[in-house]
Design a protein around this motif. Structure first.
Motif, PDB file in Angstrom:
ATOM      1  N   LEU A   1       7.544   6.502 -18.811  1.00 25.91           N
ATOM      2  CA  LEU A   1       7.128   7.171 -17.769  1.00 25.91           C
ATOM      3  C   LEU A   1       5.745   6.517 -17.489  1.00 25.91           C
ATOM      4  O   LEU A   1       5.318   6.579 -16.230  1.00 25.91           O
ATOM      5  CB  LEU A   1       6.632   8.661 -18.403  1.00 25.91           C
ATOM      6  CG  LEU A   1       7.771   9.670 -18.341  1.00 25.91           C
ATOM      7  CD1 LEU A   1       7.325  10.852 -19.105  1.00 25.91           C
ATOM      8  CD2 LEU A   1       8.219   9.844 -16.851  1.00 25.91           C
ATOM      9  N   GLU A   2       5.136   5.908 -18.402  1.00 27.82           N
ATOM     10  CA  GLU A   2       3.850   4.977 -18.134  1.00 27.82           C
ATOM     11  C   GLU A   2       4.278   3.779 -17.165  1.00 27.82           C
ATOM     12  O   GLU A   2       3.611   3.295 -16.406  1.00 27.82           O
ATOM     13  CB  GLU A   2       3.230   4.556 -19.578  1.00 27.82           C
ATOM     14  CG  GLU A   2       2.616   5.648 -20.118  1.00 27.82           C
ATOM     15  CD  GLU A   2       1.795   4.828 -21.528  1.00 27.82           C
ATOM     16  OE1 GLU A   2       2.116   3.874 -21.912  1.00 27.82           O
ATOM     17  OE2 GLU A   2       1.425   5.896 -22.187  1.00 27.82           O
TER      18      GLU A   2
ATOM     19  N   ARG B   1       8.761   5.919  -8.300  1.00 25.44           N
ATOM     20  CA  ARG B   1       8.605   7.389  -8.229  1.00 25.44           C
ATOM     21  C   ARG B   1       9.340   7.865  -7.086  1.00 25.44           C
ATOM     22  O   ARG B   1       9.744   9.077  -6.803  1.00 25.44           O
ATOM     23  CB  ARG B   1       7.237   7.664  -8.376  1.00 25.44           C
ATOM     24  CG  ARG B   1       6.803   9.010  -8.933  1.00 25.44           C
ATOM     25  CD  ARG B   1       5.374   9.299  -9.340  1.00 25.44           C
ATOM     26  NE  ARG B   1       5.268   8.896 -10.639  1.00 25.44           N
ATOM     27  CZ  ARG B   1       5.184   9.382 -11.818  1.00 25.44           C
ATOM     28  NH1 ARG B   1       5.924  10.628 -11.775  1.00 25.44           N
ATOM     29  NH2 ARG B   1       4.933   8.877 -13.016  1.00 25.44           N
TER      30      ARG B   1
ATOM     31  N   VAL C   1      12.728  10.411 -12.480  1.00 23.99           N
ATOM     32  CA  VAL C   1      11.595  10.443 -12.895  1.00 23.99           C
ATOM     33  C   VAL C   1      11.180  11.929 -13.512  1.00 23.99           C
ATOM     34  O   VAL C   1      10.720  12.312 -14.501  1.00 23.99           O
ATOM     35  CB  VAL C   1      10.517   9.949 -11.882  1.00 23.99           C
ATOM     36  CG1 VAL C   1       8.970  10.001 -12.400  1.00 23.99           C
ATOM     37  CG2 VAL C   1      10.643   8.709 -11.665  1.00 23.99           C
ATOM     38  N   GLU C   2      11.759  12.770 -12.490  1.00 22.20           N
ATOM     39  CA  GLU C   2      11.555  14.265 -12.724  1.00 22.20           C
ATOM     40  C   GLU C   2      12.253  14.882 -14.081  1.00 22.20           C
ATOM     41  O   GLU C   2      11.822  15.504 -14.815  1.00 22.20           O
ATOM     42  CB  GLU C   2      11.861  15.092 -11.681  1.00 22.20           C
ATOM     43  CG  GLU C   2      11.631  16.656 -11.863  1.00 22.20           C
ATOM     44  CD  GLU C   2      12.065  17.500 -10.404  1.00 22.20           C
ATOM     45  OE1 GLU C   2      12.015  18.725 -10.726  1.00 22.20           O
ATOM     46  OE2 GLU C   2      12.473  17.032  -9.578  1.00 22.20           O
TER      47      GLU C   2
ATOM     48  N   GLU D   1      10.322  13.502 -17.077  1.00 23.82           N
ATOM     49  CA  GLU D   1       9.136  14.337 -17.398  1.00 23.82           C
ATOM     50  C   GLU D   1       9.412  15.577 -17.936  1.00 23.82           C
ATOM     51  O   GLU D   1       8.831  16.154 -18.751  1.00 23.82           O
ATOM     52  CB  GLU D   1       8.402  14.426 -15.974  1.00 23.82           C
ATOM     53  CG  GLU D   1       7.575  13.141 -15.606  1.00 23.82           C
ATOM     54  CD  GLU D   1       7.190  13.416 -14.248  1.00 23.82           C
ATOM     55  OE1 GLU D   1       7.448  14.328 -13.346  1.00 23.82           O
ATOM     56  OE2 GLU D   1       6.211  12.381 -13.682  1.00 23.82           O
TER      57      GLU D   1
ATOM     58  N   GLN E   1      10.408  15.266 -21.623  1.00 24.74           N
ATOM     59  CA  GLN E   1       9.163  15.243 -22.531  1.00 24.74           C
ATOM     60  C   GLN E   1       8.654  16.369 -22.574  1.00 24.74           C
ATOM     61  O   GLN E   1       8.051  16.724 -23.602  1.00 24.74           O
ATOM     62  CB  GLN E   1       8.397  13.924 -21.856  1.00 24.74           C
ATOM     63  CG  GLN E   1       7.285  13.529 -22.854  1.00 24.74           C
ATOM     64  CD  GLN E   1       6.413  12.545 -22.560  1.00 24.74           C
ATOM     65  OE1 GLN E   1       6.151  12.469 -21.537  1.00 24.74           O
ATOM     66  NE2 GLN E   1       5.944  11.730 -23.704  1.00 24.74           N
ATOM     67  N   ARG E   2       8.519  17.125 -21.454  1.00 22.15           N
ATOM     68  CA  ARG E   2       7.724  18.672 -21.887  1.00 22.15           C
ATOM     69  C   ARG E   2       8.426  19.214 -22.718  1.00 22.15           C
ATOM     70  O   ARG E   2       8.054  20.005 -23.586  1.00 22.15           O
ATOM     71  CB  ARG E   2       7.957  19.084 -20.194  1.00 22.15           C
ATOM     72  CG  ARG E   2       6.416  18.530 -19.568  1.00 22.15           C
ATOM     73  CD  ARG E   2       6.093  19.619 -18.433  1.00 22.15           C
ATOM     74  NE  ARG E   2       6.944  19.601 -17.540  1.00 22.15           N
ATOM     75  CZ  ARG E   2       6.998  18.893 -16.313  1.00 22.15           C
ATOM     76  NH1 ARG E   2       6.184  17.954 -16.042  1.00 22.15           N
ATOM     77  NH2 ARG E   2       8.164  19.107 -15.617  1.00 22.15           N
TER      78      ARG E   2
END
Length: 197
Positions: free
Chosen positions: A90-91, A98, A105-106, A109, A112-113
């Motif tokens: 993500l970094e 994006r 990308v979503e 994310e 990871q959440r």
């Protein structure tokens, strides 16, 4: 004539019997004493057994709690690299990537959440020291040491990887850079104008 002498045993005939029993214990007294000793021994054994049972119950409860809290420690350690890799991925995403691959990308994310939510559910906590805070060898691992003029010796100057803990146990220490002090080491020997041979 005077009054007849009183006999002390006539007034209290039981005292005569008691004296005889004390002098020569009967079989009944021996049996009563033996039963009392047996009762005391059984009572002592019962109390010891009850104490041992209570200790076993407490130990089993503690082991159950530990298994519930720490049972997944190995799996949690293995999942830390997944968390790190998702974070690095993500970094590296820039604005063009994006916009071009918003769904990908979503998805990263959200993954990871979800992983962080699972960590929280199982009481896995992040150890993220702040720059300038004091180095703690119980929570941090020093990856390098550098002289920084503005930072006192032993303060954190860079966080390379976050650490994680579960309950009161450390899964992985935070990997940090540490200041060695006031920057005196940056000075080198004075240069001379003499040519090298």
């Amino acid at each position: 004539m005077g009054e007849p002498e009183e006999n002390e045993f006539l007034d209290d005939p039981e005292s005569l019997l008691e004296e005889e029993y004390h002098d020569d214990p009967s079989d009944e007294e021996i049996e009563v004493d033996s039963l009392r000793a047996e009762r005391d021994e059984l009572k002592d054994r019962l109390l010891r057994a009850l104490a041992e049972t209570e200790n076993l119950r407490k130990r089993a409860e503690r082991d159950r709690r530990d298994a519930e809290l720490y049972g997944g420690v190995r799996l949690a350690r293995d999942l830390l690299s997944v968390h790190d890799n998702l974070g690095r991925a993500l970094e590296t995403i820039d604005d063009t990537l994006r916009t071009e691959h918003a769904a990908l990308v979503e998805g990263l994310e959200l993954t990871q959440r979800d992983l962080v939510a699972v960590f929280n559910k199982h009481k896995i906590e992040e150890i993220s020291p702040e720059i300038g805070s004091k180095f703690d060898p119980k929570l941090h691992q020093a990856m390098f040491e550098a002289p920084i003029p503005d930072q006192p010796s032993g303060s954190i100057i860079q966080v390379m990887a976050k650490g994680f803990g579960i309950g009161d146990r450390l899964l992985r220490p935070a990997q940090v850079g540490v200041s060695s002090g006031g920057g005196q080491a940056a000075k080198s020997e004075p240069a001379t104008d003499e040519p090298e041979e």
